[in-house]
Scaffold this motif. Sequence first.
Motif, PDB file in Angstrom:
ATOM      1  N   SER A 140      13.508  -7.999  -3.133  1.00  0.00           N
ATOM      2  CA  SER A 140      14.473  -8.006  -2.041  1.00  0.00           C
ATOM      3  C   SER A 140      13.735  -8.122  -0.716  1.00  0.00           C
ATOM      4  O   SER A 140      12.676  -8.753  -0.654  1.00  0.00           O
ATOM      5  CB  SER A 140      15.323  -6.737  -2.093  1.00  0.00           C
ATOM      6  OG  SER A 140      14.508  -5.581  -2.026  1.00  0.00           O
ATOM      7  N   ALA A 141      14.260  -7.523   0.333  1.00  0.00           N
ATOM      8  CA  ALA A 141      13.607  -7.578   1.641  1.00  0.00           C
ATOM      9  C   ALA A 141      12.253  -6.878   1.582  1.00  0.00           C
ATOM     10  O   ALA A 141      12.175  -5.686   1.290  1.00  0.00           O
ATOM     11  CB  ALA A 141      14.503  -6.921   2.694  1.00  0.00           C
ATOM     12  N   LYS A 142      11.180  -7.613   1.854  1.00  0.00           N
ATOM     13  CA  LYS A 142       9.832  -7.075   1.665  1.00  0.00           C
ATOM     14  C   LYS A 142       9.552  -5.884   2.583  1.00  0.00           C
ATOM     15  O   LYS A 142       8.825  -4.962   2.210  1.00  0.00           O
ATOM     16  CB  LYS A 142       8.779  -8.159   1.888  1.00  0.00           C
ATOM     17  CG  LYS A 142       9.068  -9.500   1.235  1.00  0.00           C
ATOM     18  CD  LYS A 142       9.556  -9.403  -0.199  1.00  0.00           C
ATOM     19  CE  LYS A 142      10.119 -10.726  -0.680  1.00  0.00           C
ATOM     20  NZ  LYS A 142      10.941 -10.601  -1.888  1.00  0.00           N
ATOM     21  N   SER A 143      10.141  -5.901   3.765  1.00  0.00           N
ATOM     22  CA  SER A 143       9.920  -4.797   4.694  1.00  0.00           C
ATOM     23  C   SER A 143      10.596  -3.513   4.230  1.00  0.00           C
ATOM     24  O   SER A 143      10.306  -2.432   4.757  1.00  0.00           O
ATOM     25  CB  SER A 143      10.424  -5.172   6.096  1.00  0.00           C
ATOM     26  OG  SER A 143      11.819  -5.400   6.080  1.00  0.00           O
ATOM     27  N   LYS A 144      11.488  -3.612   3.243  1.00  0.00           N
ATOM     28  CA  LYS A 144      12.221  -2.443   2.755  1.00  0.00           C
ATOM     29  C   LYS A 144      11.600  -1.828   1.498  1.00  0.00           C
ATOM     30  O   LYS A 144      12.061  -0.784   1.029  1.00  0.00           O
ATOM     31  CB  LYS A 144      13.675  -2.821   2.456  1.00  0.00           C
ATOM     32  CG  LYS A 144      14.456  -3.312   3.658  1.00  0.00           C
ATOM     33  CD  LYS A 144      14.645  -2.218   4.690  1.00  0.00           C
ATOM     34  CE  LYS A 144      15.529  -2.686   5.834  1.00  0.00           C
ATOM     35  NZ  LYS A 144      15.677  -1.650   6.876  1.00  0.00           N
ATOM     36  N   TYR A 145      10.567  -2.464   0.953  1.00  0.00           N
ATOM     37  CA  TYR A 145       9.989  -1.939  -0.289  1.00  0.00           C
ATOM     38  C   TYR A 145       9.551  -0.487  -0.147  1.00  0.00           C
ATOM     39  O   TYR A 145       9.807   0.345  -1.014  1.00  0.00           O
ATOM     40  CB  TYR A 145       8.788  -2.794  -0.715  1.00  0.00           C
ATOM     41  CG  TYR A 145       9.130  -4.123  -1.343  1.00  0.00           C
ATOM     42  CD1 TYR A 145      10.443  -4.485  -1.619  1.00  0.00           C
ATOM     43  CD2 TYR A 145       8.128  -5.036  -1.665  1.00  0.00           C
ATOM     44  CE1 TYR A 145      10.744  -5.704  -2.207  1.00  0.00           C
ATOM     45  CE2 TYR A 145       8.423  -6.256  -2.239  1.00  0.00           C
ATOM     46  CZ  TYR A 145       9.727  -6.589  -2.510  1.00  0.00           C
ATOM     47  OH  TYR A 145      10.008  -7.802  -3.089  1.00  0.00           O
ATOM     48  N   ASP A 165       8.135  -7.731  -6.860  1.00  0.00           N
ATOM     49  CA  ASP A 165       7.730  -9.125  -6.674  1.00  0.00           C
ATOM     50  C   ASP A 165       7.405  -9.420  -5.210  1.00  0.00           C
ATOM     51  O   ASP A 165       7.914  -8.749  -4.306  1.00  0.00           O
ATOM     52  CB  ASP A 165       8.856 -10.049  -7.156  1.00  0.00           C
ATOM     53  CG  ASP A 165       8.383 -11.471  -7.373  1.00  0.00           C
ATOM     54  OD1 ASP A 165       7.216 -11.652  -7.769  1.00  0.00           O
ATOM     55  OD2 ASP A 165       9.180 -12.405  -7.160  1.00  0.00           O
ATOM     56  N   ASP A 166       6.574 -10.426  -4.994  1.00  0.00           N
ATOM     57  CA  ASP A 166       6.254 -10.946  -3.650  1.00  0.00           C
ATOM     58  C   ASP A 166       5.620  -9.891  -2.757  1.00  0.00           C
ATOM     59  O   ASP A 166       6.194  -9.482  -1.741  1.00  0.00           O
ATOM     60  CB  ASP A 166       7.515 -11.511  -2.977  1.00  0.00           C
ATOM     61  CG  ASP A 166       8.070 -12.725  -3.680  1.00  0.00           C
ATOM     62  OD1 ASP A 166       7.305 -13.413  -4.376  1.00  0.00           O
ATOM     63  OD2 ASP A 166       9.281 -12.981  -3.551  1.00  0.00           O
ATOM     64  N   ILE A 167       4.414  -9.476  -3.080  1.00  0.00           N
ATOM     65  CA  ILE A 167       3.762  -8.398  -2.336  1.00  0.00           C
ATOM     66  C   ILE A 167       2.585  -8.872  -1.475  1.00  0.00           C
ATOM     67  O   ILE A 167       2.046  -8.084  -0.698  1.00  0.00           O
ATOM     68  CB  ILE A 167       3.256  -7.301  -3.301  1.00  0.00           C
ATOM     69  CG1 ILE A 167       2.278  -7.887  -4.316  1.00  0.00           C
ATOM     70  CG2 ILE A 167       4.428  -6.613  -3.987  1.00  0.00           C
ATOM     71  CD1 ILE A 167       1.556  -6.838  -5.155  1.00  0.00           C
ATOM     72  N   PHE A 168       2.204 -10.146  -1.585  1.00  0.00           N
ATOM     73  CA  PHE A 168       0.995 -10.608  -0.907  1.00  0.00           C
ATOM     74  C   PHE A 168       1.245 -11.529   0.291  1.00  0.00           C
ATOM     75  O   PHE A 168       0.304 -11.924   0.963  1.00  0.00           O
ATOM     76  CB  PHE A 168       0.064 -11.316  -1.891  1.00  0.00           C
ATOM     77  CG  PHE A 168      -0.584 -10.402  -2.894  1.00  0.00           C
ATOM     78  CD1 PHE A 168      -0.868  -9.087  -2.582  1.00  0.00           C
ATOM     79  CD2 PHE A 168      -0.906 -10.863  -4.171  1.00  0.00           C
ATOM     80  CE1 PHE A 168      -1.460  -8.236  -3.512  1.00  0.00           C
ATOM     81  CE2 PHE A 168      -1.510 -10.018  -5.103  1.00  0.00           C
ATOM     82  CZ  PHE A 168      -1.780  -8.706  -4.768  1.00  0.00           C
ATOM     83  N   ASP A 213       3.788 -14.924  -5.681  1.00  0.00           N
ATOM     84  CA  ASP A 213       3.271 -14.389  -4.426  1.00  0.00           C
ATOM     85  C   ASP A 213       2.823 -12.939  -4.611  1.00  0.00           C
ATOM     86  O   ASP A 213       2.811 -12.160  -3.666  1.00  0.00           O
ATOM     87  CB  ASP A 213       4.339 -14.486  -3.325  1.00  0.00           C
ATOM     88  CG  ASP A 213       3.760 -14.227  -1.944  1.00  0.00           C
ATOM     89  OD1 ASP A 213       2.547 -14.428  -1.760  1.00  0.00           O
ATOM     90  OD2 ASP A 213       4.516 -13.792  -1.054  1.00  0.00           O
ATOM     91  N   GLY A 214       2.440 -12.601  -5.828  1.00  0.00           N
ATOM     92  CA  GLY A 214       1.937 -11.271  -6.122  1.00  0.00           C
ATOM     93  C   GLY A 214       2.980 -10.372  -6.755  1.00  0.00           C
ATOM     94  O   GLY A 214       4.133 -10.343  -6.333  1.00  0.00           O
TER      95      GLY A 214
END
Length: 222
Positions: A140-145, A165-168, A213-214
Amino acid sequence: MRNEMMYRPIINEDILHYLRTEQKQLTGPLGELEELAHENGVPVIPHETVVFLQFLLKQKRPKNVLEIGTAIGFSASLMAESLDKEAKITTIDRFPVMIEKAKVNFAKLGLEDQVTLLEGDAIDLLSTLDGPYDFIFMDSAKSKYITFLPECLRLLSDDGILMVDDIFQAGTVLQPIDEIPRKNRAIHRKLNEFLEEITKSPELSSSLLPLGDGVALISKNK
């Protein structure tokens, strides 16, 4: 909703091409959905992550799954088709356009009885859930992880797996923040907080993988 990070590989491009084209492809309606998403630049998990997720789920065989970030319903559908019919999937999204597309895709794939779609902000909905979930997939929104992490860990079973998902950020997550475009700096800071927490917390075990993307795999230490 084109995601620029999908087109900035973090591994050798020849290897990436091999992972995406030579591993077993999806067939039937789910394969058609994946192909349509790629053709239209819809941000769904890339094929190397698809294959990994299928493998992981078939080993883990979770019965109760939570997803944060439904989008068009591709990953929830993939999980449903990778698991026994008795497995239940709850998925959360807040974007009306995506919600409507996901509903159409779940109906087309005959998954309405297996997948429950919750509409609204995850930060509000997560606190209403009881769990436990033996597999949680967050995309979801990466800034909210980092914000969602405590609730995910609360809902995760003692032997469950949280996959993120998508951490890099296309490999930029470790760059100095003054090298990051201003529009991406909030994501950059929050992702670094998230990575610091999952890799350093004595209460967690984690593994970071260069898929898409990681990907991060997280479990709770007993």
